[in-house]
Design an enzyme around this catalytic site. Structure first.
Site, PDB file in Angstrom:
ATOM      1  N   ASP A  69       0.935  -1.229   0.020  1.00 38.97           N
ATOM      2  CA  ASP A  69      -0.005  -0.096  -0.010  1.00 38.97           C
ATOM      3  C   ASP A  69       0.891   1.223  -0.093  1.00 38.97           C
ATOM      4  O   ASP A  69       1.595   1.507   0.940  1.00 38.97           O
ATOM      5  CB  ASP A  69      -0.920   0.113   1.210  1.00 38.97           C
ATOM      6  CG  ASP A  69      -1.829   1.043   1.267  1.00 38.97           C
ATOM      7  OD1 ASP A  69      -1.753   2.014   0.690  1.00 38.97           O
ATOM      8  OD2 ASP A  69      -2.780   1.457   2.049  1.00 38.97           O
ATOM      9  N   TYR A  90      -5.264  16.282  -8.950  1.00 39.91           N
ATOM     10  CA  TYR A  90      -4.785  15.262  -9.911  1.00 39.91           C
ATOM     11  C   TYR A  90      -3.617  15.938 -10.917  1.00 39.91           C
ATOM     12  O   TYR A  90      -2.447  15.217 -10.876  1.00 39.91           O
ATOM     13  CB  TYR A  90      -5.698  14.540 -10.730  1.00 39.91           C
ATOM     14  CG  TYR A  90      -5.244  13.441 -11.431  1.00 39.91           C
ATOM     15  CD1 TYR A  90      -4.917  12.124 -10.890  1.00 39.91           C
ATOM     16  CD2 TYR A  90      -5.190  13.572 -12.916  1.00 39.91           C
ATOM     17  CE1 TYR A  90      -4.278  11.199 -11.717  1.00 39.91           C
ATOM     18  CE2 TYR A  90      -4.714  12.437 -13.690  1.00 39.91           C
ATOM     19  CZ  TYR A  90      -4.358  11.243 -13.150  1.00 39.91           C
ATOM     20  OH  TYR A  90      -3.909  10.311 -13.867  1.00 39.91           O
ATOM     21  N   LYS A  96       0.524  14.691 -10.454  1.00 42.66           N
ATOM     22  CA  LYS A  96       1.319  14.246 -11.771  1.00 42.66           C
ATOM     23  C   LYS A  96       2.297  15.239 -12.269  1.00 42.66           C
ATOM     24  O   LYS A  96       3.489  14.680 -12.721  1.00 42.66           O
ATOM     25  CB  LYS A  96       0.365  14.010 -12.869  1.00 42.66           C
ATOM     26  CG  LYS A  96      -0.636  12.826 -12.571  1.00 42.66           C
ATOM     27  CD  LYS A  96       0.217  11.590 -12.279  1.00 42.66           C
ATOM     28  CE  LYS A  96      -0.594  10.078 -11.994  1.00 42.66           C
ATOM     29  NZ  LYS A  96      -0.076   9.064 -11.701  1.00 42.66           N
TER      30      LYS A  96
END
Length: 245
Positions: free
Chosen positions: A59, A163, A167
């Site tokens: 994880d 997001y 990235k």
């Protein structure tokens, strides 16, 4: 036999990447947060005739889980040839910069950015023992700052604050890591798998997991004279296969 660890590999693009690397003769470790889901993925691949595959619980949001995965894999093999940091979350859309909850920012960065960094650092010693180590960080076309500032870009109006930022940050980290390892045999790159129909986006993308996985596999199997510190993206630039940062 070359070895590869793929995080988030129990389904979708990660799973198909595992399948394609198995076809190339790699021993694949399926990284999965859930032991049962990882074992189910392994069982499916073995039912298809692939034997060199095993599940590893990892994880990337959990430091102890990453350490345990490193210890477990280290007890099985001394050297790792490829690490594919594929695990990621979107954080849900829409994500307006002015209103998105800071908790969502932290959650997305924990998986997409900090998790990838911690995983990379944990397995770097094993990768350094390989004669041709490869690190593939799975990014997105939405991580390109240059394209996000281009009003003619096809995804210009897709502005997911959390997001996109996560990235872009991963891209920046990859550049710095590739620079640090520039005089070694490492190839460290980011790959945009393209807008692919998966659970990640409620199967809204036009691309297939087969094509997306092939892009990751290409970066994972680069030859010794292959490039490093590149942003590969057939989606953003099919002519060159490289995206602007």
């Amino acid at each position: 036999m070359k070895t590869v660890l793929i995080t988030g590999a129990n389904k979708s693009i990660g799973f198909e990447t595992a399948r394609q690397l198995l076809q190339l003769g790699y021993f694949v470790y399926i990284g999965s947060r859930d032991q049962q889901k990882g074992e189910q993925a392994v069982a499916q691949l073995k039912a298809e005739g692939y034997e060199n595959v095993e599940a590893i619980v990892i994880d990337v949001d959990n430091s102890e889980s990453i350490k345990a995965a490193r210890q477990k894999l280290g007890s099985k093999i001394e050297m790792l040839d490829v690490l594919i940091n594929n695990a990621g979350i979107s954080g849900g859309f829409p994500q307006t910069a002015s209103e998105v909850d800071i908790h969502t920012f932290r959650q997305v960065f924990e998986t997409n950015f900090f998790g990838a960094i911690e995983t990379t650092q944990a397995f770097l010693d094993m990768l350094k023992k390989s004669s041709g180590p490869r690190i593939v960080n799975v990014t997105s076309g939405l991580g390109s700052l240059t394209l996000h500032n281009d009003s003619h870009w096809k995804y210009y109006h897709v502005k997911g604050a959390c997001y996109t930022a996560s990235k872009a940050a991963l891209n920046a980290y990859t550049i710095v890591l590739a620079y640090e390892l520039r005089d070694t045999a490492f190839k460290v790159n980011v790959v945009d798998p393209g807008y692919t129909a998966t659970d990640f986006n409620h199967h809204s993308g036009p691309g297939t997991v087969e094509d997306a996985a092939a892009r990751l596999v290409k970066a994972a199997t680069l030859a010794a004279d292959g490039p490093t510190s590149q942003f590969f993206s057939d989606d953003n630039n099919p002519q060159t296969g490289v995206s602007p940062w």
